[in-house]
Motif scaffolding. Structure first.
Motif, PDB file in Angstrom:
ATOM      1  N   GLY A  53      43.359  39.771  42.020  1.00 12.08           N
ATOM      2  CA  GLY A  53      42.028  39.731  41.406  1.00 12.08           C
ATOM      3  C   GLY A  53      41.229  40.988  41.706  1.00 12.08           C
ATOM      4  O   GLY A  53      40.503  41.514  40.857  1.00 12.08           O
ATOM      5  N   GLU A  54      41.402  41.475  42.938  1.00 12.58           N
ATOM      6  CA  GLU A  54      40.736  42.726  43.349  1.00 12.58           C
ATOM      7  C   GLU A  54      41.242  43.883  42.477  1.00 12.58           C
ATOM      8  O   GLU A  54      40.470  44.691  41.962  1.00 12.58           O
ATOM      9  N   LYS A  55      42.531  43.911  42.267  1.00  6.93           N
ATOM     10  CA  LYS A  55      43.127  45.019  41.494  1.00  6.93           C
ATOM     11  C   LYS A  55      42.703  44.944  40.024  1.00  6.93           C
ATOM     12  O   LYS A  55      42.475  45.965  39.374  1.00  6.93           O
ATOM     13  N   GLU A  56      42.554  43.725  39.488  1.00  8.36           N
ATOM     14  CA  GLU A  56      42.080  43.558  38.103  1.00  8.36           C
ATOM     15  C   GLU A  56      40.724  44.259  37.926  1.00  8.36           C
ATOM     16  O   GLU A  56      40.505  44.960  36.943  1.00  8.36           O
ATOM     17  N   LEU A  57      39.827  44.065  38.897  1.00 11.63           N
ATOM     18  CA  LEU A  57      38.488  44.647  38.774  1.00 11.63           C
ATOM     19  C   LEU A  57      38.516  46.149  39.071  1.00 11.63           C
ATOM     20  O   LEU A  57      37.800  46.936  38.445  1.00 11.63           O
ATOM     21  N   TYR A  58      39.383  46.564  40.008  1.00 10.21           N
ATOM     22  CA  TYR A  58      39.537  48.003  40.286  1.00 10.21           C
ATOM     23  C   TYR A  58      40.005  48.724  39.028  1.00 10.21           C
ATOM     24  O   TYR A  58      39.434  49.743  38.615  1.00 10.21           O
ATOM     25  N   PHE A  59      40.995  48.143  38.347  1.00 11.80           N
ATOM     26  CA  PHE A  59      41.504  48.723  37.091  1.00 11.80           C
ATOM     27  C   PHE A  59      40.395  48.721  36.032  1.00 11.80           C
ATOM     28  O   PHE A  59      40.271  49.671  35.252  1.00 11.80           O
ATOM     29  N   MET A  60      39.578  47.650  36.011  1.00 12.18           N
ATOM     30  CA  MET A  60      38.510  47.585  35.014  1.00 12.18           C
ATOM     31  C   MET A  60      37.533  48.746  35.225  1.00 12.18           C
ATOM     32  O   MET A  60      37.062  49.375  34.277  1.00 12.18           O
ATOM     33  N   SER A  67      31.474  35.100  47.451  1.00 11.07           N
ATOM     34  CA  SER A  67      32.289  36.253  47.880  1.00 11.07           C
ATOM     35  C   SER A  67      33.175  36.807  46.758  1.00 11.07           C
ATOM     36  O   SER A  67      33.289  38.025  46.595  1.00 11.07           O
ATOM     37  N   ARG A  68      33.781  35.933  45.933  1.00  8.75           N
ATOM     38  CA  ARG A  68      34.722  36.424  44.926  1.00  8.75           C
ATOM     39  C   ARG A  68      34.057  37.342  43.896  1.00  8.75           C
ATOM     40  O   ARG A  68      34.673  38.270  43.377  1.00  8.75           O
ATOM     41  N   THR A  69      32.767  37.100  43.632  1.00  7.45           N
ATOM     42  CA  THR A  69      32.087  37.951  42.645  1.00  7.45           C
ATOM     43  C   THR A  69      31.601  39.251  43.287  1.00  7.45           C
ATOM     44  O   THR A  69      31.677  40.314  42.667  1.00  7.45           O
ATOM     45  N   GLY A  70      31.139  39.156  44.555  1.00  7.46           N
ATOM     46  CA  GLY A  70      30.676  40.373  45.233  1.00  7.46           C
ATOM     47  C   GLY A  70      31.817  41.345  45.477  1.00  7.46           C
ATOM     48  O   GLY A  70      31.715  42.547  45.201  1.00  7.46           O
ATOM     49  N   ILE A  71      32.965  40.811  45.910  1.00 10.89           N
ATOM     50  CA  ILE A  71      34.133  41.671  46.156  1.00 10.89           C
ATOM     51  C   ILE A  71      34.645  42.251  44.833  1.00 10.89           C
ATOM     52  O   ILE A  71      35.040  43.414  44.750  1.00 10.89           O
ATOM     53  N   SER A  72      34.565  41.436  43.771  1.00 13.59           N
ATOM     54  CA  SER A  72      34.978  41.929  42.445  1.00 13.59           C
ATOM     55  C   SER A  72      34.119  43.117  42.025  1.00 13.59           C
ATOM     56  O   SER A  72      34.621  44.124  41.520  1.00 13.59           O
ATOM     57  N   GLY A  73      32.799  43.014  42.268  1.00 11.33           N
ATOM     58  CA  GLY A  73      31.901  44.119  41.922  1.00 11.33           C
ATOM     59  C   GLY A  73      32.234  45.360  42.731  1.00 11.33           C
ATOM     60  O   GLY A  73      32.243  46.479  42.201  1.00 11.33           O
ATOM     61  N   PHE A  74      32.597  45.162  43.990  1.00 12.37           N
ATOM     62  CA  PHE A  74      32.915  46.318  44.841  1.00 12.37           C
ATOM     63  C   PHE A  74      34.216  46.968  44.384  1.00 12.37           C
ATOM     64  O   PHE A  74      34.330  48.189  44.318  1.00 12.37           O
ATOM     65  N   ALA A  75      35.181  46.132  43.998  1.00 10.75           N
ATOM     66  CA  ALA A  75      36.465  46.667  43.511  1.00 10.75           C
ATOM     67  C   ALA A  75      36.244  47.483  42.237  1.00 10.75           C
ATOM     68  O   ALA A  75      36.819  48.566  42.059  1.00 10.75           O
ATOM     69  N   TYR A  76      35.379  46.959  41.357  1.00  8.73           N
ATOM     70  CA  TYR A  76      35.050  47.701  40.122  1.00  8.73           C
ATOM     71  C   TYR A  76      34.426  49.048  40.483  1.00  8.73           C
ATOM     72  O   TYR A  76      34.785  50.100  39.927  1.00  8.73           O
ATOM     73  N   SER A  77      33.524  49.041  41.467  1.00 10.30           N
ATOM     74  CA  SER A  77      32.834  50.288  41.843  1.00 10.30           C
ATOM     75  C   SER A  77      33.832  51.312  42.394  1.00 10.30           C
ATOM     76  O   SER A  77      33.741  52.502  42.118  1.00 10.30           O
ATOM     77  N   LEU A  78      34.836  50.823  43.144  1.00  9.23           N
ATOM     78  CA  LEU A  78      35.842  51.742  43.695  1.00  9.23           C
ATOM     79  C   LEU A  78      36.645  52.392  42.571  1.00  9.23           C
ATOM     80  O   LEU A  78      36.931  53.588  42.589  1.00  9.23           O
ATOM     81  N   GLY A  79      36.958  51.590  41.547  1.00  6.28           N
ATOM     82  CA  GLY A  79      37.705  52.149  40.412  1.00  6.28           C
ATOM     83  C   GLY A  79      36.861  53.118  39.611  1.00  6.28           C
ATOM     84  O   GLY A  79      37.301  54.197  39.215  1.00  6.28           O
ATOM     85  N   LEU A  80      35.601  52.736  39.386  1.00 10.09           N
ATOM     86  CA  LEU A  80      34.696  53.555  38.579  1.00 10.09           C
ATOM     87  C   LEU A  80      34.353  54.865  39.275  1.00 10.09           C
ATOM     88  O   LEU A  80      34.367  55.934  38.665  1.00 10.09           O
ATOM     89  N   LEU A  81      34.076  54.794  40.586  1.00 11.58           N
ATOM     90  CA  LEU A  81      33.513  55.942  41.304  1.00 11.58           C
ATOM     91  C   LEU A  81      34.532  56.644  42.192  1.00 11.58           C
ATOM     92  O   LEU A  81      34.170  57.485  43.016  1.00 11.58           O
ATOM     93  N   ASN A  82      35.796  56.298  42.011  1.00 19.97           N
ATOM     94  CA  ASN A  82      36.857  56.943  42.801  1.00 19.97           C
ATOM     95  C   ASN A  82      36.814  58.457  42.585  1.00 19.97           C
ATOM     96  O   ASN A  82      36.801  58.928  41.455  1.00 19.97           O
ATOM     97  N   ALA A 133      30.047  37.790  37.889  1.00 18.84           N
ATOM     98  CA  ALA A 133      29.700  36.372  38.029  1.00 18.84           C
ATOM     99  C   ALA A 133      30.892  35.484  37.696  1.00 18.84           C
ATOM    100  O   ALA A 133      32.025  35.797  38.077  1.00 18.84           O
ATOM    101  N   HIS A 134      30.632  34.408  36.939  1.00 24.51           N
ATOM    102  CA  HIS A 134      31.619  33.339  36.774  1.00 24.51           C
ATOM    103  C   HIS A 134      31.943  33.071  35.310  1.00 24.51           C
ATOM    104  O   HIS A 134      31.235  33.538  34.422  1.00 24.51           O
ATOM    105  N   ALA A 135      32.966  32.269  35.101  1.00 17.08           N
ATOM    106  CA  ALA A 135      33.333  31.899  33.726  1.00 17.08           C
ATOM    107  C   ALA A 135      32.159  31.212  33.041  1.00 17.08           C
ATOM    108  O   ALA A 135      31.847  31.491  31.880  1.00 17.08           O
ATOM    109  N   GLU A 136      31.476  30.332  33.798  1.00 18.94           N
ATOM    110  CA  GLU A 136      30.372  29.612  33.154  1.00 18.94           C
ATOM    111  C   GLU A 136      29.203  30.532  32.811  1.00 18.94           C
ATOM    112  O   GLU A 136      28.471  30.309  31.850  1.00 18.94           O
TER     113      GLU A 136
END
Ligand SMILES: O=P(O)(O)O[C@H]1[C@H](OP(=O)(O)O)[C@@H](OP(=O)(O)O)[C@H](O)[C@@H](O)[C@H]1OP(=O)(O)O
Length: 403
Positions: free
Chosen positions: A80-87, A118-133, A296-299
């Motif tokens: 899941g972390e890698k999905e957001l990093y790739f995003m 936690s799952r959404t906060g970590i997802s946001g951080f993973a996205y930031s790592l991919g975006l700002l690498n 955030a979430h599916a809902e």
């Protein structure tokens, strides 16, 4: 497999978007679901129950045990972390010119926000790592640290809207007569037969209860998501069983988070109104915000889509309409709101012939452009977008949700 489906895209590859002539991408808004996660405690407890029920079933002897610790419930997985990093990586490539104009990172210009989970906060951080690498100064690959804000879920009208809405809790989550009727009808007309057939085929004693069919469906979904296996829990079903159980889970989400309950059409109003406000504040020179990235979430996405009138079938989803809608319906979690599913709103200003500029919003679901119902094209004029929202624009969320 409904909202427990793996994302279609799993790559860091992407091509730059094509910007229409005489237009400029001014702002970017993202509302993303978190990446693939562990089952919630509700599901893990169902898998513990299945372990007991299948203990002496020889066919299942290699795989009947629950593999998910309760302490891991709801946590983001490394996949899941890698999905957001790739995003994040794809975003940097798709909107390369846009990002290069506003980097290096400034929290007043690029906003990160997640729900307080936690799952959404970590997802946001993973996205930031991919975006700002490569855009920061930390470590060998010049990483960039970022600030991700969140609001307690009970107050979070934007990202955990149903948890901030007492009226939803009292009238939709509970006391939802229509939903209860539909659940009972599906259990009687479909689940009972599926459970009885599995009981008979595998000589299970005591016999399976009807609700075990949905537990097996969820165990099947996570067997695929975690282990890529369709030859364990999934092998107890035929294709029609899976389609019917997917429809059932869509039906529950339809009445819980979408058109099945009138209130749900309002619950995305704070989220979309704040996006519109930020667009106008920037346009009027009252804001420096260029990118607003929310996790955030599916809902969250389902409420937002419902407020925008997306994926509304001509007739309601019911158990009765299962035969006609099984393979053909607009409302379908598995193709819309799977793990790491997302909605982007691209905001453009375009020069018109009379020297004026017009603001357009292009909406994307899972990185593919979609047309908001009522808009003439994928590039929807801001004035039209606001008109379509009607009284949902600048709604009084607290009043809508008061008991
Ligand atoms: O049926 P579960 O317990 O998995 O429901 C979860 C929600 O998962 P979803 O049904 O959307 O697959 C979860 O949404 P997510 O996007 O965070 O996965 C939600 O946050 C969680 O509270 C559970 O919802 P519930 O209705 O409270 O059971």
């Amino acid at each position: 497999m409904g909202t427990k489906t793996l994302p279609v895209i799993f790559t860091d590859k992407a091509n730059p978007i094509k910007i229409p002539d005489k237009c400029e991408l001014q702002q970017l808004y993202l509302v993303s679901r978190h990446g693939t996660r562990y089952p919630t405690d509700g599901d893990i407890n169902k898998f513990i129950e299945l372990e007991k029920v299948f203990k002496n079933v020889s066919y299942a002897k290699e795989w009947y045990k629950n593999p998910f610790p309760l302490l891991k419930q709801g946590l983001l997985t490394s996949r899941g972390e890698k999905e957001l990093y790739f995003m994040g990586k794809r975003s940097k490539k798709r909107y390369n010119k846009f990002w290069n104009k506003i980097l290096p990172y400034d929290p007043n210009i690029i906003n990160f926000q997640s729900s307080a989970v936690s799952r959404t906060g970590i997802s946001g951080f993973a996205y930031s790592l991919g975006l700002l690498n490569g855009e920061g100064i930390l470590g060998i690959d010049n990483s960039q640290s970022v600030y991700i804000s969140s609001i307690p879920v009970k107050q979070d009208e934007e990202l955990a809207m149903h948890q901030a809405c007492p009226r939803w809790a009292k009238t939709v989550d509970k006391n939802n007569t229509i939903l209860e009727q539909q659940k009972t009808e599906f259990t009687t007309n479909y689940m009972t037969e599926i459970s009885q057939r599995i009981t008979k085929s595998f000589n299970i004693t005591p016999e399976l209860l009807p609700e075990h069919a949905d537990s097996i469906y969820r165990a099947c979904a996570f067997a695929i998501a975690f282990f890529g296996k369709t030859n364990t829990w999934c092998s107890l079903f035929n294709k029609n069983d899976i389609l019917e159980l997917e429809y059932f889970n869509d039906l529950v989400d339809y009445y819980s988070f979408s058109y099945g309950s009138k209130l749900n059409e309002e619950l995305g109003c704070s989220l979309i109104s704040n996006i519109i406000k930020n667009i106008e504040d920037y346009s009027n020179g009252n804001s420096t915000l260029k990118a607003d990235l929310k996790f955030a979430h599916a809902e969250t996405l389902r409420f937002l889509a419902t407020t925008l009138g997306l994926f509304k079938d001509q007739t309601p989803l019911t158990v009765d309409t299962l035969p006609e809608k099984l393979l053909n319906r607009k409302f379908k979690d598995s193709t819309q709101f799977y793990f790491s599913s997302n909605m982007y709103f691209e905001v453009y200003t375009c020069a018109e012939r009379n020297e004026r500029t017009t603001t357009y919003i292009r909406t994307l679901l899972n990185e593919e452009p979609i047309i908001i119902p009522g808009c003439d094209s994928k590039y929807c004029e801001l004035s039209k977008f606001k008109e379509l929202l009607g009284d949902k624009l600048n709604c009084n969320f607290k009043k809508i949700c008061e008991l």
